[in-house]
Each structure stands twice: as structure tokens, then as C-alpha cells.
Motif scaffolding. Structure first.
Motif, PDB file in Angstrom:
ATOM      1  N   MET A   1       7.579  39.663 -66.635  1.00  0.00           N
ATOM      2  CA  MET A   1       7.555  39.325 -68.059  1.00  0.00           C
ATOM      3  C   MET A   1       8.825  38.579 -68.420  1.00  0.00           C
ATOM      4  SD  MET A   1       5.768  42.600 -69.904  1.00  0.00           S
ATOM      5  CE  MET A   1       6.920  43.849 -69.362  1.00  0.00           C
ATOM      6  N   VAL A   2       8.763  37.888 -69.540  1.00  0.00           N
ATOM      7  CA  VAL A   2       9.918  37.186 -70.078  1.00  0.00           C
ATOM      8  C   VAL A   2      10.234  37.769 -71.443  1.00  0.00           C
ATOM      9  CG1 VAL A   2       9.382  35.090 -68.790  1.00  0.00           C
ATOM     10  CG2 VAL A   2       8.486  35.356 -71.111  1.00  0.00           C
ATOM     11  N   GLU A   3      11.373  37.379 -71.992  1.00  0.00           N
ATOM     12  CA  GLU A   3      11.840  38.004 -73.223  1.00  0.00           C
ATOM     13  C   GLU A   3      10.931  37.746 -74.416  1.00  0.00           C
ATOM     14  OE1 GLU A   3      15.799  36.572 -73.570  1.00  0.00           O
ATOM     15  OE2 GLU A   3      16.620  37.970 -72.091  1.00  0.00           O
ATOM     16  N   ALA A   4      10.107  36.705 -74.342  1.00  0.00           N
ATOM     17  CA  ALA A   4       9.194  36.408 -75.451  1.00  0.00           C
ATOM     18  C   ALA A   4       7.934  37.263 -75.416  1.00  0.00           C
ATOM     19  CB  ALA A   4       8.814  34.923 -75.431  1.00  0.00           C
ATOM     20  N   ASP A   5       7.687  37.994 -74.334  1.00  0.00           N
ATOM     21  CA  ASP A   5       6.396  38.650 -74.153  1.00  0.00           C
ATOM     22  C   ASP A   5       6.099  39.824 -75.082  1.00  0.00           C
ATOM     23  OD1 ASP A   5       5.226  36.973 -72.325  1.00  0.00           O
ATOM     24  OD2 ASP A   5       6.064  37.994 -70.579  1.00  0.00           O
ATOM     25  N   PRO A   6       7.090  40.598 -75.538  1.00  0.00           N
ATOM     26  CA  PRO A   6       6.717  41.719 -76.411  1.00  0.00           C
ATOM     27  C   PRO A   6       5.904  41.303 -77.635  1.00  0.00           C
ATOM     28  CG  PRO A   6       8.947  42.032 -75.626  1.00  0.00           C
ATOM     29  CD  PRO A   6       8.525  40.677 -75.154  1.00  0.00           C
ATOM     30  N   GLY A   7       6.108  40.110 -78.150  1.00  0.00           N
ATOM     31  CA  GLY A   7       5.363  39.680 -79.327  1.00  0.00           C
ATOM     32  C   GLY A   7       4.056  38.976 -79.040  1.00  0.00           C
ATOM     33  N   ARG A   8       3.715  38.785 -77.726  1.00  0.00           N
ATOM     34  CA  ARG A   8       2.530  37.974 -77.429  1.00  0.00           C
ATOM     35  C   ARG A   8       1.685  38.501 -76.266  1.00  0.00           C
ATOM     36  NH1 ARG A   8       5.108  32.687 -74.274  1.00  0.00           N
ATOM     37  NH2 ARG A   8       5.742  33.833 -72.401  1.00  0.00           N
ATOM     38  N   PHE A   9       2.077  39.593 -75.647  1.00  0.00           N
ATOM     39  CA  PHE A   9       1.385  40.071 -74.449  1.00  0.00           C
ATOM     40  C   PHE A   9      -0.031  40.520 -74.799  1.00  0.00           C
ATOM     41  CE2 PHE A   9       0.284  42.914 -71.015  1.00  0.00           C
ATOM     42  CZ  PHE A   9       0.862  42.333 -69.895  1.00  0.00           C
ATOM     43  N   ASP A  10      -1.035  39.926 -74.120  1.00  0.00           N
ATOM     44  CA  ASP A  10      -2.452  40.238 -74.340  1.00  0.00           C
ATOM     45  C   ASP A  10      -2.881  41.228 -73.260  1.00  0.00           C
ATOM     46  OD1 ASP A  10      -5.192  40.353 -74.559  1.00  0.00           O
ATOM     47  OD2 ASP A  10      -5.453  38.192 -74.885  1.00  0.00           O
ATOM     48  N   LEU A  11      -2.834  42.500 -73.576  1.00  0.00           N
ATOM     49  CA  LEU A  11      -3.104  43.535 -72.589  1.00  0.00           C
ATOM     50  C   LEU A  11      -4.537  43.465 -72.084  1.00  0.00           C
ATOM     51  CD1 LEU A  11      -1.973  45.920 -71.050  1.00  0.00           C
ATOM     52  CD2 LEU A  11      -2.519  47.389 -73.001  1.00  0.00           C
ATOM     53  N   ASP A  12      -5.494  43.154 -72.960  1.00  0.00           N
ATOM     54  CA  ASP A  12      -6.890  43.087 -72.532  1.00  0.00           C
ATOM     55  C   ASP A  12      -7.096  41.985 -71.497  1.00  0.00           C
ATOM     56  OD1 ASP A  12      -7.593  45.163 -74.199  1.00  0.00           O
ATOM     57  OD2 ASP A  12      -8.242  43.864 -75.835  1.00  0.00           O
ATOM     58  N   LEU A  23      -6.890  44.768 -57.861  1.00  0.00           N
ATOM     59  CA  LEU A  23      -5.550  45.269 -57.570  1.00  0.00           C
ATOM     60  C   LEU A  23      -5.537  46.774 -57.317  1.00  0.00           C
ATOM     61  CD1 LEU A  23      -3.213  43.363 -60.041  1.00  0.00           C
ATOM     62  CD2 LEU A  23      -4.149  42.643 -57.851  1.00  0.00           C
ATOM     63  N   HIS A  24      -4.582  47.191 -56.492  1.00  0.00           N
ATOM     64  CA  HIS A  24      -4.288  48.605 -56.299  1.00  0.00           C
ATOM     65  C   HIS A  24      -3.094  49.032 -57.140  1.00  0.00           C
ATOM     66  CE1 HIS A  24      -6.193  48.184 -52.055  1.00  0.00           C
ATOM     67  NE2 HIS A  24      -7.097  48.438 -52.965  1.00  0.00           N
ATOM     68  N   GLY A  25      -2.276  48.074 -57.557  1.00  0.00           N
ATOM     69  CA  GLY A  25      -1.094  48.421 -58.331  1.00  0.00           C
ATOM     70  C   GLY A  25      -0.455  47.195 -58.943  1.00  0.00           C
ATOM     71  N   ILE A  26       0.508  47.420 -59.819  1.00  0.00           N
ATOM     72  CA  ILE A  26       1.211  46.335 -60.491  1.00  0.00           C
ATOM     73  C   ILE A  26       2.720  46.567 -60.415  1.00  0.00           C
ATOM     74  CG2 ILE A  26      -0.679  45.795 -62.074  1.00  0.00           C
ATOM     75  CD1 ILE A  26       0.845  47.349 -64.247  1.00  0.00           C
ATOM     76  N   VAL A  27       3.452  45.474 -60.504  1.00  0.00           N
ATOM     77  CA  VAL A  27       4.913  45.499 -60.588  1.00  0.00           C
ATOM     78  C   VAL A  27       5.267  44.857 -61.925  1.00  0.00           C
ATOM     79  CG1 VAL A  27       7.072  44.825 -59.491  1.00  0.00           C
ATOM     80  CG2 VAL A  27       5.031  45.209 -58.090  1.00  0.00           C
ATOM     81  N   LEU A  71       4.853  50.068 -60.171  1.00  0.00           N
ATOM     82  CA  LEU A  71       6.257  49.947 -59.797  1.00  0.00           C
ATOM     83  C   LEU A  71       7.010  49.357 -60.976  1.00  0.00           C
ATOM     84  CD1 LEU A  71       6.214  48.596 -56.132  1.00  0.00           C
ATOM     85  CD2 LEU A  71       6.476  50.953 -56.916  1.00  0.00           C
ATOM     86  N   ALA A  72       8.044  50.054 -61.397  1.00  0.00           N
ATOM     87  CA  ALA A  72       8.862  49.598 -62.516  1.00  0.00           C
ATOM     88  C   ALA A  72       9.883  48.589 -61.991  1.00  0.00           C
ATOM     89  CB  ALA A  72       9.555  50.779 -63.177  1.00  0.00           C
ATOM     90  N   ARG A  73       9.789  47.355 -62.458  1.00  0.00           N
ATOM     91  CA  ARG A  73      10.655  46.289 -61.958  1.00  0.00           C
ATOM     92  C   ARG A  73      11.927  46.205 -62.795  1.00  0.00           C
ATOM     93  NH1 ARG A  73      12.239  41.251 -63.185  1.00  0.00           N
ATOM     94  NH2 ARG A  73      12.473  39.702 -61.536  1.00  0.00           N
ATOM     95  N   MET A  74      13.060  46.068 -62.090  1.00  0.00           N
ATOM     96  CA  MET A  74      14.334  45.886 -62.761  1.00  0.00           C
ATOM     97  C   MET A  74      14.996  44.617 -62.244  1.00  0.00           C
ATOM     98  SD  MET A  74      15.750  49.799 -62.896  1.00  0.00           S
ATOM     99  CE  MET A  74      17.070  49.354 -64.005  1.00  0.00           C
ATOM    100  N   PRO A 307      -1.365  41.094 -49.757  1.00  0.00           N
ATOM    101  CA  PRO A 307      -1.217  40.099 -50.835  1.00  0.00           C
ATOM    102  C   PRO A 307      -0.726  40.692 -52.150  1.00  0.00           C
ATOM    103  CG  PRO A 307      -3.524  40.674 -50.589  1.00  0.00           C
ATOM    104  CD  PRO A 307      -2.788  41.407 -49.501  1.00  0.00           C
ATOM    105  N   TRP A 308      -0.001  39.853 -52.881  1.00  0.00           N
ATOM    106  CA  TRP A 308       0.623  40.245 -54.148  1.00  0.00           C
ATOM    107  C   TRP A 308       0.789  38.962 -54.956  1.00  0.00           C
ATOM    108  CZ3 TRP A 308       6.295  42.504 -53.855  1.00  0.00           C
ATOM    109  CH2 TRP A 308       6.850  42.619 -55.133  1.00  0.00           C
ATOM    110  N   TRP A 309       0.033  38.828 -56.047  1.00  0.00           N
ATOM    111  CA  TRP A 309       0.213  37.627 -56.860  1.00  0.00           C
ATOM    112  C   TRP A 309       1.318  37.818 -57.895  1.00  0.00           C
ATOM    113  CZ3 TRP A 309      -0.597  39.113 -61.769  1.00  0.00           C
ATOM    114  CH2 TRP A 309      -1.710  39.852 -62.153  1.00  0.00           C
ATOM    115  N   HIS A 310       1.919  36.692 -58.294  1.00  0.00           N
ATOM    116  CA  HIS A 310       3.093  36.743 -59.166  1.00  0.00           C
ATOM    117  C   HIS A 310       3.033  35.620 -60.188  1.00  0.00           C
ATOM    118  CE1 HIS A 310       7.748  36.232 -59.566  1.00  0.00           C
ATOM    119  NE2 HIS A 310       7.285  37.050 -60.487  1.00  0.00           N
ATOM    120  N   HIS A 311       3.181  35.970 -61.449  1.00  0.00           N
ATOM    121  CA  HIS A 311       3.294  35.006 -62.541  1.00  0.00           C
ATOM    122  C   HIS A 311       4.601  35.252 -63.285  1.00  0.00           C
ATOM    123  CE1 HIS A 311      -0.973  33.772 -62.295  1.00  0.00           C
ATOM    124  NE2 HIS A 311      -1.203  35.044 -62.038  1.00  0.00           N
ATOM    125  N   ILE A 312       5.154  34.220 -63.874  1.00  0.00           N
ATOM    126  CA  ILE A 312       6.322  34.330 -64.742  1.00  0.00           C
ATOM    127  C   ILE A 312       5.837  34.205 -66.180  1.00  0.00           C
ATOM    128  CG2 ILE A 312       8.517  33.312 -65.441  1.00  0.00           C
ATOM    129  CD1 ILE A 312       8.666  34.534 -62.709  1.00  0.00           C
TER     130      ILE A 312
END
Length: 694
Positions: A1-12, A23-27, A71-74, A307-312
Motif C-alpha cells: 500500500m501507499v500513503e494515499a490508500d487509506p482514503g481510497r482502498f476498495d476492499l471488495d 491465494l493462500h495468503g497476503i502480505v 503477513l504483516a509487512r513493515m 508464486p507471489w504477485w505484487h502491486h504498488i
């Protein structure tokens, strides 16, 4: 996630994408530079919008509902200026006490309470509130070795190790070399400390998994001791997303095999794969060409990644990237049984060493150390010689017929003894460059530690240079050649395919050595001579006695080849076909028999073979690229047929199933060999060879 995401993240939307890709899991981000939940830890800055929305908490709840691991990413390697103003003691300082910057943020220091107290308090809070399954951290290793932190914490910690900190990067300074070792030790200690925190807060299975780099030179630059860490983790998270300008897709299989070479059997390598453009330059919000992702993923699977896909970011105008992983994650889910519970078949072991990267590579590890290794592994890949990476401290465990040491100049006495023991047991050895000429500190020995094995002795004279030759042909100092022996050895297998020439181009570096009388010298050095103007381009000294390739036998009876000329480095750097041909020919001679997999066809392929309970699994991956930049690709070009001959020994193969084409292949048995044909190859094929049950 990026800093702008809290106001725009579409969980659905993202929940649908999780289901769409099985997927089996998320980071997902929790904290570090910025908190994606309403943290109560002092100085843990909230991302904008968190005051109105606990985004991390929402995502964790949804993932749990959908049956996913979390997995909680830091990201802990830097901080905002306002944090620096309040806690300057957490951050790196140069020798003059000025702050070190990473972009527009301040670099955090791994010796400080930021890592020993602040980060643990964040992880403890996250576990207590959200109970994630574990943690990942993108920048956990801190500052790289090009800058030395002189903060009070570093000065105090290093004083107990070696006294005063070195002021500058200086490989001839014993303090700097000690600082390198201290820096590695601190990162490994940090890995252990973080796991103590997460397991104490969340139970024995709540693990801190960091992230490791795939590139050898990058791992060394940030002090990640891959072999040591592999012993301390139940799964490896691999941040290896970028194709470098001198490496193709086939390197991804090598990286995967290298990681498995130090992990306990059965453990997974999860490779983060960018769905966004990771070229030069990179574009975080544009879609990676689908062909490029396909080639990268499938070469990784051939080496053993998951495999593990990644978006910014969570919102993209370029929506093509959402479709890119779908067909490949579909295929992986349907064929997961083929990609696990198997043992790599390898006849050649290629030694790798981070110690060599540091103390021989020094300020130029990519060219001095990584390039010879890459030259060897690419030659083996393109010539379908099955190999596995072998860590320098695990040579005694290597189950291979041939051991290759690509300019492993730095060898301790114990490591040299392990090579000698391998040869004494009848194994074949192929060494290049300055292998074993330096001790564990990188100090030059009087002679090769393995001089008795090589049948050669070092002098202090060297020709050419390790750096890349000049581009201008008017600068002819590297206009050198190698001469193929013209006596009774001229038909040696090392020269297969080179029968019509007595010289090959060189242009590389060569240490002059003295060969023992019982050894055969197959190549000799031809000194450089003028290349321009053309009227004066003739060999002034067409034949010397300076050895460039020496062969013989060890006391144990195994074959030995020593290549003082750096054809491996040149092959990687310039892709001169004759260089790769000689490397491949030498390895085939050392094998003293036919290689396990033999391929014929109109275009190159990479092969990786695994033994399974049912028989074998053979990966066949395309090496047909049309981009002028290695590691870039916009389209897939199908070709075929690809004819394969595999040594299956006593296993009688009854069926061959091509799982990409979805077809059964005709099988022909010829003694211990199984022959079959893949009619059409696009990205890859995975052939299951099923043996009859006796």
C-alpha cells in the motif's frame, strides 16, 4: 500500500482479486515508516487517513473471513524528518555527525534502540491487536556498505568488536574488513531478535521472515548472510523482481536453486513478482508486459519458487496488471503437485560464496565475482548441463559429479580442503581465474591453496584486466587471443565445434601460471597487438607458453581442469560464443560420459529435471527472446519441435504427459535413455515422466 490508500482502498475489489488468483495468503502493510492502523506506539507516524479508518485491521478481518494467512509487512529502514527531530539517536550519522539520507527521509541505524525497542514494540502491538501469522520487512537490513554509520550506538557496539570505526571504505584497512564482518553479524542477530519478539508475542509459529535479495552482489551489499539466515527461517521470502540489464529470465531458476541449496529440504521459496514495470527506468504504476511476467514466473518455477504477485498501491489507471497473473496462478493451482515433493537432479555443482563477493569483489563485486559465476551458470543453462548451486561451506555435502569454482579467489584452508576431499573421492573439479589464491581475509597467498590439485602455480604476473575492455577499437591493449594446442591434443573434446580454428578471441584477464610437467596445456595466451589501422593488425607474438587452460587428473583419479583465463567473466560480459562453447565442452569432458539431458531443436531451451516418487518431472523453458535488452520481453514466439533425450536409468518410463499442452507424448526407450518430442513450446512445458511399478 501507499500513503494515499487509506482514503481510497476498495476492499471488495481486492477480495475478488484474491479469489480470482486462488491465494493462500497476503502480505500487507502494517507499519514502520508509517502506520496503517491507529498505533499507540510513540513516534509511529500514522499514514494520512488512518484517524478515520483502520485499514490494516479491515484487511486482516476480510482475509481471515476468506481463509487467508496474513503477513504483516513493515519497512523499517528510514523515517520522516519529524521523527528525526524528536529521536535523532535512532538514525545514521556520517563521520562528521551529519544525518544520512535515503531519498527525502532519514536512514535508521541498525545499532540503535529504533531496532531494539521501537520496532519490537510495533510488532508486539500488531500481534496483540490483529494476530497476524508473521511479519515481512522490506528494508530491514538498513544502510549498505558504501557508507559507514558513525552514530554513538555504532561506535559503542563496534568498539567491543574491533576498536574505532573505520572512517572510510578501504578494503586494505583491517578495521574496514572487520566492520564488514560485524555488519553481517548484526543483521543475523537482528533476525534472531525479531523472531524472539514475534514468537514471544504471537506463539512459536508467528515468525519474522524479513525479505532476502536474489542477486548475490545485492545480498552482500546489505550484509544478508543468506546461508546463515536459511538456517533460521521456515520459509524464504525473496524480493527478486528486477531483470538486470545483463541477465535474462533464466537467472530466475538459478536464484531459486541457489536459495534451495542452503534451505532445509522441503522448505519453500516465495518470490515476490512485480506486476508493474521493473525495467530501467522502473514505473511503479504501469503494467509489466504479460510476456515478461510469464517468462519470469515459469523460469522461477523450474528452479523451485512459489508464486507471489505484487502491486504498488491499491488504485491504478493501468488496469492490465490485474489480469496478468490470472492464467499463471490458475495453472499453478492445478499443477501444484508437480512443483513440490521432488528432488533436483544435478550432475554439476557451481560454488558460490558471499565471502568471495566481499573480500575479493571488494568495490566491484558484480564484475569481479558475480560475472564469472553468471558466465558459468548461463553456459550450463544454454547447453542443458544440469547444475545446482553449492555454497562454499557445503562442498562436503555436494551430490554432484563435477564441482565448478568460478574465480572463487577467497577460500579458507578448510574450504580448500573440502574441494581437495571432493577430488580425492573421485569427483571432477573445474576452477577458473584466481581460485584459492586468497585466504579468508582476501589476502593474497604465495601460491594457490589448491596448486597441487590444479597442477599449476601462481606467479605475480597478470595480463589484461578484470574491468570491461574499452569500447573504442583504437585502444588495442586488450586485443589478445588464445591459441588451441596444435599437437596430439588438438582433437581434445574441449575443442568440439572449433575444429576449423586454431585461435579464439580473448580480451580478458589472465594470471600467468606455471603448469606441472604431468599436466596438459590445451590453451595458451597470445599477447595483445595493434588492432588499428587494419594494415598493422597482425600477431607480433603468435605463440607463447603461457597456459590458459590446463587439464589433468587428481590423486583420486578424477579429472581436473584449471582455466586461468577469465573466459567465464568474458562470456557473461560479451557473450562471445566460443567462450561459452569451451566452458560447456570442458564440463562435458569432466563428466566423462553423456550429460543426463540432451536437447536438439531450432532454438535454445533451458531444462531442469527432478526426481519424484512416480518418476521424473522435466521443465523445458523458452530461451527465445527478441528484446535487445536482456530480461525484457513484450511477446512470446512459439517454436518447435524440441527433441529430448533423458537418462532415466533403471526407471522404465511408461507415460510422458505434457502438462502445459495437455497431451500425452510418445516415448521411445533406448537402453537407459528415454526419448520424446515436445512439438510446440511457447513459454514453458512441464513433462511428467511416469515410471512403471516393479
Amino acid at each position: 500500500m501507499v500513503e494515499a490508500d487509506p482514503g481510497r482502498f476498495d476492499l471488495d475489489f481486492w477480495r475478488a482479486q484474491w479469489r480470482r488468483t486462488h491465494l493462500h495468503g497476503i502480505v500487507v502493510n502494517c507499519g514502520g515508516i508509517a502506520a496503517y492502523y491507529p498505533s499507540k506506539v510513540p513516534h509511529h507516524v500514522w499514514a494520512p487517513g488512518i484517524e478515520a479508518r483502520d485499514l490494516f485491521g479491515e484487511i486482516v478481518e476480510a482475509a481471515r473471513t476468506d481463509g487467508l494467512a496474513v503477513l504483516a509487512r513493515m519497512d523499517s529502514n528510514r523515517g520522516d524528518p519529524e521523527v528525526y527531530a524528536e529521536r535523532p539517536d535512532w538514525f545514521c550519522a556520517d563521520p562528521d555527525g551529519q544525518p544520512m539520507m535515503r531519498g527525502d527521509k532519514h536512514a535508521t541505524c541498525i545499532s540503535t534502540s529504533y531496532y531494539d525497542e521501537f520496532i519490537p514494540s510495533v510488532m508486539t502491538e500488531v500481534v496483540e491487536r490483529y494476530a497476524p501469522d508473521g511479519f515481512a520487512d522490506n528494508g530491514w537490513a538498513g544502510m549498505d556498505r558504501t557508507r559507514i554509520c558513525h552514530c554513538n550506538a555504532c561506535a559503542k557496539s563496534f568498539a567491543a568488536w574491533h576498536g574505532d570505526l573505520p572512517r572510510n571504505v578501504d578494503w586494505d584497512d583491517a578495521r574496514y574488513r572487520s566492520w564488514i564482518r560485524w555488519s553481517y553479524a548484526r543483521r543475523t542477530e537482528l533476525w534472531e531478535n525479531n523472531n524472539r519478539v514475534t514468537q514471544s508475542a504471537g506463539g512459536v509459529n508467528c515468525r519474522w521472515l524479513g525479505l532476502l535479495h536474489g542477486q548475490l552482489a545485492h545480498s552482500a551489499a546489505v550484509f544478508q548472510d543468506v546461508a546463515a539466515i536459511a538456517e533460521r527461517t521456515p520459509v524464504m521470502l525473496l524480493d527478486h523482481q528486477r531483470r538486470h540489464g545483463d541477465e535474462g529470465f533464466e537467472q530466475n531458476a538459478e536464484v531459486a536453486k541457489r536459495m534451495h541449496s542452503v534451505l532445509p529440504a522441503g522448505q519453500n521459496v516465495l518470490e515476490c513478482t512485480a506486476m508493474y514495470d521493473m525495467g530501467y527506468p522502473a514505473f511503479r504504476l504501469s503494467s509489466m508486459p504479460a510476456a515478461e511476467v510469464a517468462l519470469w514466473l515459469t523460469h522461477g518455477w523450474a528452479g523451485g519458487t512459489q508464486p507471489w504477485w505484487h502491486h504498488i498501491g491499491s488504485v491504478h489507471d493501468d488496469r492490465r496488471q490485474y489480469d496478468t497473473p490470472v492464467p499463471w496462478f490458475d495453472w499453478h493451482r492445478e499443477h501444484a503437485d508437480l512443483l513440490s515433493n521432488r528432488q533436483l537432479v544435478a550432475e554439476v555443482g557451481v560454488v558460490w560464496s558471499q565471502q568471495n563477493l566481499d573480500f575479493y569483489g571488494r568495490d566491484d563485486p558484480a564484475n569481479r565475482v558475480a560475472a564469472p559465476y553468471a558466465g558459468i551458470t548461463r553456459a550450463l543453462t544454454t547447453q542443458n548441463l544440469l547444475f545446482t548451486p553449492v555454497h562454499v561451506d557445503r562442498i562436503a555435502e555436494a551430490q554432484v559429479r563435477v564441482l565448478v569454482l568460478p574465480d572463487i579467489a577467497v577460500l579458507t584452508d578448510a574450504q580448500a580442503d573440502a574441494v581437495r576431499d571432493f577430488a580425492a573421492a573421485g569427483g571432477a573439479v573445474f576452477a577458473t581465474g584466481d581460485t584459492s589464491l586468497r585466504d579468508g581475509d582476501g589476502e593474497e597467498r604465495e601460491d594457490f591453496a589448491l596448486a597441487d590439485l590444479f597442477g599449476a602455480h601462481a606467479t605475480r604476473r597478470s595480463q589484461g584486466g578484470l574491468e570491461k575492455p574499452p569500447a573504442s577499437i583504437e585502444q588495442w591493449e586488450r586485443h589478445s587471443y588464445l591459441r588451441l594446442d596444435e599437437d596430439e591434443l588438438s582433437d581434445h573434446p574441449a575443442f568440439t565445434g572449433l575444429e576449423a580454428t586454431r585461435t579464439i578471441s580473448f580480451g580478458g584477464a589472465l594470471r600467468e601460471v606455471i603448469a606441472d610437467p604431468d599436466r596438459d596445456v590445451l590453451l595458451t595466451w597470445v599477447p595483445a597487438f595493434p588492432i588499428f589501422p587494419p594494415e598493422i593488425a597482425w600477431m607480433r607474438n603468435p605463440k607463447t607458453s603461457v597456459p590458459a587452460l590446463i587439464t589433468g587428473r587428481s590423486a583420486g583419479g578424477g579429472r581436473v581442469a584449471f582455466l586461468p583465463a577469465d573466459l567465464d567473466r568474458c562470456s557473461h560480459r560479451e557473450e562471445q560464443p566460443d567462450h561459452a562453447a569451451i566452458i560447456g565442452n570442458v564440463v562435458r569432458w569432466l563428466l566423462d560420459g553423456e550429460p543426463t539431458v540432451q536437447v536438439s531443436g531450432d532454438a535454445p531451451v533451458a531444462t531442469n529435471l527432478y526426481r519424484t516418487a512416480a518418476g521424473f518431472v522435466l521443465h523445458v523453458n523458452s530461451l527465445l527472446y527478441d528484446s535487445k535488452i536482456p530480461g525484457r520481453q513484450a511477446r512470446i514466439t512459439p517454436y518447435g519441435p524440441v527433441r529430448l533425450r533423458i537418462r532415466t536409468g533403471d526407471s522404465v518410463i511408461e507415460e510422458a504427459r505434457a502438462h502445459v499442452a495437455g497431451a500425452d507424448l510418445a516415448v521411445c526407450r533406448d537402453g537407459e535413455w528415454t526419448e520424446l518430442t515436445v512439438d510446440r513450446l511457447e513459454v514453458h512445458e512441464v513433462v511428467e515422466l511416469i515410471a512403471s511399478v516393479s
